[in-house]
Scaffold this motif. Structure first.
Motif, PDB file in Angstrom:
ATOM      1  N   ALA A 275      -1.825  31.641  31.144  1.00 58.56           N
ATOM      2  CA  ALA A 275      -1.680  32.974  30.294  1.00 58.56           C
ATOM      3  C   ALA A 275      -0.265  33.495  30.760  1.00 58.56           C
ATOM      4  O   ALA A 275       0.452  33.752  29.977  1.00 58.56           O
ATOM      5  CB  ALA A 275      -2.798  34.004  30.861  1.00 58.56           C
ATOM      6  N   MET A 276       0.207  33.567  31.943  1.00 58.36           N
ATOM      7  CA  MET A 276       1.439  34.079  32.380  1.00 58.36           C
ATOM      8  C   MET A 276       2.635  33.168  32.035  1.00 58.36           C
ATOM      9  O   MET A 276       3.426  33.937  31.451  1.00 58.36           O
ATOM     10  CB  MET A 276       1.567  34.413  33.896  1.00 58.36           C
ATOM     11  CG  MET A 276       0.530  35.611  34.428  1.00 58.36           C
ATOM     12  SD  MET A 276       1.054  37.030  33.443  1.00 58.36           S
ATOM     13  CE  MET A 276      -0.049  37.378  32.337  1.00 58.36           C
ATOM     14  N   THR A 277       2.690  31.980  31.956  1.00 56.67           N
ATOM     15  CA  THR A 277       3.569  31.209  31.298  1.00 56.67           C
ATOM     16  C   THR A 277       3.756  31.410  30.017  1.00 56.67           C
ATOM     17  O   THR A 277       4.849  31.647  29.232  1.00 56.67           O
ATOM     18  CB  THR A 277       3.176  29.705  31.614  1.00 56.67           C
ATOM     19  OG1 THR A 277       3.130  29.478  32.876  1.00 56.67           O
ATOM     20  CG2 THR A 277       4.498  28.727  31.085  1.00 56.67           C
ATOM     21  N   GLU A 278       2.639  31.457  29.170  1.00 56.73           N
ATOM     22  CA  GLU A 278       2.802  31.838  27.792  1.00 56.73           C
ATOM     23  C   GLU A 278       3.339  33.079  27.491  1.00 56.73           C
ATOM     24  O   GLU A 278       4.268  33.344  26.601  1.00 56.73           O
ATOM     25  CB  GLU A 278       1.167  31.980  27.213  1.00 56.73           C
ATOM     26  CG  GLU A 278       1.138  32.182  25.496  1.00 56.73           C
ATOM     27  CD  GLU A 278      -0.075  32.155  25.072  1.00 56.73           C
ATOM     28  OE1 GLU A 278      -0.292  31.158  24.339  1.00 56.73           O
ATOM     29  OE2 GLU A 278      -1.131  32.798  25.387  1.00 56.73           O
TER      30      GLU A 278
ATOM     31  N   MET B 244       6.032  25.255  26.283  1.00 55.22           N
ATOM     32  CA  MET B 244       5.983  25.138  27.483  1.00 55.22           C
ATOM     33  C   MET B 244       6.031  23.699  27.870  1.00 55.22           C
ATOM     34  O   MET B 244       5.570  22.796  27.073  1.00 55.22           O
ATOM     35  CB  MET B 244       4.838  25.893  28.271  1.00 55.22           C
ATOM     36  CG  MET B 244       3.482  25.469  27.974  1.00 55.22           C
ATOM     37  SD  MET B 244       1.965  26.749  28.639  1.00 55.22           S
ATOM     38  CE  MET B 244       0.432  25.720  27.916  1.00 55.22           C
ATOM     39  N   THR B 245       5.864  23.667  29.395  1.00 52.11           N
ATOM     40  CA  THR B 245       5.859  22.124  29.874  1.00 52.11           C
ATOM     41  C   THR B 245       4.559  22.251  30.500  1.00 52.11           C
ATOM     42  O   THR B 245       4.155  22.783  31.374  1.00 52.11           O
ATOM     43  CB  THR B 245       6.884  21.962  30.996  1.00 52.11           C
ATOM     44  OG1 THR B 245       8.242  22.185  30.272  1.00 52.11           O
ATOM     45  CG2 THR B 245       6.709  20.626  31.622  1.00 52.11           C
ATOM     46  N   MET B 246       3.742  21.085  30.253  1.00 51.74           N
ATOM     47  CA  MET B 246       2.505  20.685  30.696  1.00 51.74           C
ATOM     48  C   MET B 246       2.599  19.590  31.318  1.00 51.74           C
ATOM     49  O   MET B 246       3.054  18.493  30.857  1.00 51.74           O
ATOM     50  CB  MET B 246       1.386  20.855  29.698  1.00 51.74           C
ATOM     51  CG  MET B 246       1.084  22.053  28.815  1.00 51.74           C
ATOM     52  SD  MET B 246       0.732  21.855  27.225  1.00 51.74           S
ATOM     53  CE  MET B 246       2.009  21.780  26.230  1.00 51.74           C
ATOM     54  N   TYR B 247       2.103  19.583  32.361  1.00 47.62           N
ATOM     55  CA  TYR B 247       2.144  18.147  33.307  1.00 47.62           C
ATOM     56  C   TYR B 247       0.785  17.818  34.315  1.00 47.62           C
ATOM     57  O   TYR B 247       0.176  18.876  34.748  1.00 47.62           O
ATOM     58  CB  TYR B 247       3.548  18.082  34.212  1.00 47.62           C
ATOM     59  CG  TYR B 247       3.427  19.149  35.192  1.00 47.62           C
ATOM     60  CD1 TYR B 247       3.232  18.891  36.616  1.00 47.62           C
ATOM     61  CD2 TYR B 247       3.964  20.452  34.789  1.00 47.62           C
ATOM     62  CE1 TYR B 247       3.359  20.008  37.457  1.00 47.62           C
ATOM     63  CE2 TYR B 247       4.021  21.528  35.675  1.00 47.62           C
ATOM     64  CZ  TYR B 247       3.751  21.410  37.024  1.00 47.62           C
ATOM     65  OH  TYR B 247       3.938  22.221  38.181  1.00 47.62           O
TER      66      TYR B 247
ATOM     67  N   THR C 112      -4.161  19.766  35.539  1.00 45.49           N
ATOM     68  CA  THR C 112      -3.061  20.235  34.505  1.00 45.49           C
ATOM     69  C   THR C 112      -2.307  21.486  35.066  1.00 45.49           C
ATOM     70  O   THR C 112      -2.942  22.411  35.393  1.00 45.49           O
ATOM     71  CB  THR C 112      -3.492  20.377  33.141  1.00 45.49           C
ATOM     72  OG1 THR C 112      -4.148  19.427  32.546  1.00 45.49           O
ATOM     73  CG2 THR C 112      -2.404  20.929  32.072  1.00 45.49           C
ATOM     74  N   ALA C 113      -1.050  21.067  35.012  1.00 47.01           N
ATOM     75  CA  ALA C 113      -0.151  22.468  35.697  1.00 47.01           C
ATOM     76  C   ALA C 113       0.682  22.933  34.488  1.00 47.01           C
ATOM     77  O   ALA C 113       1.074  22.136  33.465  1.00 47.01           O
ATOM     78  CB  ALA C 113       0.552  22.181  36.739  1.00 47.01           C
ATOM     79  N   PHE C 114       1.266  24.170  34.708  1.00 53.15           N
ATOM     80  CA  PHE C 114       2.061  24.759  33.469  1.00 53.15           C
ATOM     81  C   PHE C 114       3.461  25.080  33.937  1.00 53.15           C
ATOM     82  O   PHE C 114       3.509  25.727  35.104  1.00 53.15           O
ATOM     83  CB  PHE C 114       1.461  25.791  32.792  1.00 53.15           C
ATOM     84  CG  PHE C 114      -0.013  25.380  32.154  1.00 53.15           C
ATOM     85  CD1 PHE C 114      -0.268  24.628  31.049  1.00 53.15           C
ATOM     86  CD2 PHE C 114      -0.962  25.474  32.947  1.00 53.15           C
ATOM     87  CE1 PHE C 114      -1.352  24.218  30.593  1.00 53.15           C
ATOM     88  CE2 PHE C 114      -2.289  24.959  32.413  1.00 53.15           C
ATOM     89  CZ  PHE C 114      -2.444  24.427  31.321  1.00 53.15           C
ATOM     90  N   SER C 115       4.636  24.926  33.313  1.00 53.61           N
ATOM     91  CA  SER C 115       5.760  25.752  33.688  1.00 53.61           C
ATOM     92  C   SER C 115       6.597  25.838  32.175  1.00 53.61           C
ATOM     93  O   SER C 115       6.022  25.483  31.014  1.00 53.61           O
ATOM     94  CB  SER C 115       6.798  24.626  34.285  1.00 53.61           C
ATOM     95  OG  SER C 115       6.288  24.379  35.436  1.00 53.61           O
TER      96      SER C 115
ATOM     97  N   ASN D  36      10.201  23.046  39.134  1.00 49.44           N
ATOM     98  CA  ASN D  36       9.861  24.709  39.380  1.00 49.44           C
ATOM     99  C   ASN D  36       9.219  25.358  38.032  1.00 49.44           C
ATOM    100  O   ASN D  36       9.235  24.483  37.036  1.00 49.44           O
ATOM    101  CB  ASN D  36      11.183  25.415  39.757  1.00 49.44           C
ATOM    102  CG  ASN D  36      12.405  25.028  38.796  1.00 49.44           C
ATOM    103  OD1 ASN D  36      12.455  24.911  37.626  1.00 49.44           O
ATOM    104  ND2 ASN D  36      13.723  25.033  39.348  1.00 49.44           N
ATOM    105  N   ASN D  37       9.299  26.535  37.874  1.00 48.75           N
ATOM    106  CA  ASN D  37       8.863  27.262  36.623  1.00 48.75           C
ATOM    107  C   ASN D  37       9.748  27.038  35.537  1.00 48.75           C
ATOM    108  O   ASN D  37       9.476  27.378  34.472  1.00 48.75           O
ATOM    109  CB  ASN D  37       8.490  28.612  37.017  1.00 48.75           C
ATOM    110  CG  ASN D  37       7.533  29.227  35.968  1.00 48.75           C
ATOM    111  OD1 ASN D  37       6.588  28.581  35.618  1.00 48.75           O
ATOM    112  ND2 ASN D  37       7.787  30.639  35.469  1.00 48.75           N
ATOM    113  N   ARG D  38      11.007  26.611  35.663  1.00 55.22           N
ATOM    114  CA  ARG D  38      12.018  26.440  34.639  1.00 55.22           C
ATOM    115  C   ARG D  38      12.652  25.331  34.718  1.00 55.22           C
ATOM    116  O   ARG D  38      13.608  25.232  35.262  1.00 55.22           O
ATOM    117  CB  ARG D  38      13.010  27.654  34.567  1.00 55.22           C
ATOM    118  CG  ARG D  38      14.072  27.608  33.513  1.00 55.22           C
ATOM    119  CD  ARG D  38      13.440  27.817  32.088  1.00 55.22           C
ATOM    120  NE  ARG D  38      13.409  29.231  31.679  1.00 55.22           N
ATOM    121  CZ  ARG D  38      13.067  29.562  30.600  1.00 55.22           C
ATOM    122  NH1 ARG D  38      12.724  28.615  29.498  1.00 55.22           N
ATOM    123  NH2 ARG D  38      12.844  30.823  30.317  1.00 55.22           N
TER     124      ARG D  38
END
Length: 439
Positions: free
Chosen positions: A363-366, A141-144, A283-286, A157-159
């Motif tokens: 969790a949901m991104t994973e 995933m992308t962590m930023y 920290t955010a996740f995509s 966005n999420n992708r």
């Protein structure tokens, strides 16, 4: 005094949480594992296993990922018998099981093998029999840094696409302030830089081999993906990026020195832990970035515990493996370190726990990353192999190592991308000829 088995006792006993007859002679089992946070915690918590199983003492050999692969491969293939439990993954398990190098995992009813995520269970099986039990699973995933993105007036966005990642890295790159636009794996190895780069090649439309098993390393998608990667890290990455893999980039990001990091979903728990990460709340996740196709953009992996056929204490090893990969162990980690610290990516029930979902922002991104990764359909064109970030053939370990080394040298400026890919193409063709895949 004769030792007594505890497999048919009550459910807790079936997971190894029992003591054998008083006076039974203790045996030592040696566990070989990687020095990731989750495994270090397993080592600490193994005292609980020893207290419940006073007839077993657990000894540890903990190594860097590349060293672990070499040591374990040598011991298992040569039937050395130095290790009773080894940490391996979805690449090695079916190959080694087919060669008779691993003992089958024999789950009890209490272990609840049906709760294992189907893609993970399938990847750790051979002929529908489980040969390694998943300790934790992961996608990528992308962590930023959300604060850096907000300050720069950008969002993803999420992708996201790799172009969006590059543009964002350029805007937040500030080495004078100790912040680098992006961190990516640079260390050479089939499970190091090539784990990331294989997914980049996939999403750029490429693949390792065509349907005739001819290497495709000099194809346009490979050149596009690797050139993009080298330019990205050269312009916006940290110094000496070719020396960094998962743990080094994890530390850099946690110290606030990386604006973006594309890597394993298993990093999520550490990055939202304020005791470890200085940017826990920022920290955010995509999902992993894409290019021309979504196929194979994110990898699928599980670090798992297996028992070599050469183990001299296989019964004790079975008990430890089932304890360390059980639902009670996950609860033990949660009780000790919090729900977000649970080794995730193995059991469906993990993502049904409200405590985990509320605490683990990743969790949901994973979950999406792991469910959407398809090892049997990971490339835009038809391919003869199974695998997202690896090719499930015995020769791939050597192929991945030599390719990773050539690309590392291109990243270091010792040669061009074209030179690196040409050398890798030539050497892989030689390997495939010797192995009989091509003439």
């Amino acid at each position: 005094m004769q030792k007594r088995r505890c497999w048919n006792l009550r459910p807790l006993a079936a997971l190894g949480l029992c003591a054998w007859a008083l006076g039974a002679q203790a045996v030592d089992i040696t566990v070989a594992t990687v020095n990731n946070r989750q495994m270090i915690e397993m080592q600490k918590l193994s005292t609980h296993f020893e207290k419940a199983n006073p007839d077993i003492r657990v000894k540890w050999t903990t190594m860097e990922e590349a060293d672990l692969r070499q040591r374990v491969s040598a011991d298992v293939t040569n039937k050395g018998g130095h290790f009773d439990v080894v940490t391996i993954g979805m690449y090695e398990t079916p190959i080694w099981a087919a060669k008779g190098w691993l003992r089958e995992i024999m789950p009890t009813d209490a272990y609840n093998v049906k709760d294992l995520i189907p893609t993970v269970r399938d990847g750790l099986s051979y002929n529908k029999r489980l040969y390694a039990a998943p300790f934790y699973g992961e996608g990528s995933m992308t962590m930023y840094r959300s604060d850096l993105f907000e300050k720069a007036g950008i969002s993803i966005n999420n992708r996201p696409t790799w172009e969006q990642i590059r543009d964002a890295a350029a805007k937040i790159h500030n080495p004078a302030a100790g912040i680098y636009g992006i961190c990516l794996r640079g260390r050479a190895g089939w499970g190091d830089n090539m784990a990331l780069l294989s997914t980049m090649v996939n999403t750029f439309g490429g693949q390792w081999f065509d349907m005739g098993w001819r290497p495709q390393i000099q194809s346009s998608p490979w050149k596009d993906a690797i050139s993009f990667y080298v330019q990205l890290l050269t312009k916006y990455g940290p110094p000496n990026a070719m020396a960094n893999s998962f743990n080094e980039n994890l530390d850099l990001f946690a110290q606030g020195k990386c604006g973006i990091w594309v890597d394993a979903t298993s990093a999520g728990g550490a990055l939202i832990d304020p005791k470890f990460s200085k940017v826990a709340h920022l920290t955010a996740f995509s999902l992993a970035p894409t290019a021309v196709t979504n196929k194979g953009a994110g990898w699928l992996w599980a670090w798992a515990l297996a028992i070599p056929a050469s183990s001299k204490n296989a019964d004790a090893a079975q008990r430890f493996v089932q304890w360390a990969t059980s639902e009670p162990y996950l609860r033990l980690v949660a009780d000790t370190n919090g729900w977000a610290a649970m080794p995730s990516g193995t059991r469906l029930s993990t993502y049904q726990r409200s405590e985990f979902i509320k605490t683990a922002r990743f969790a949901m991104t994973e979950a999406i990353a792991m469910v959407t990764a398809n090892p049997r359909d990971a490339t835009e064109g038809k391919a003869p192999y199974v695998g997202v970030q690896f090719v499930a053939i015995p020769e791939f370990q050597d192929i991945g190592e030599l390719t990773g080394a050539e690309i590392r040298d291109a990243l270091a400026g010792k040669q061009t991308v074209d030179q690196a890919l040409q050398k890798a193409q030539t050497r892989i063709e030689q390997v495939m000829r010797v192995a009989g895949y091509i003439k």
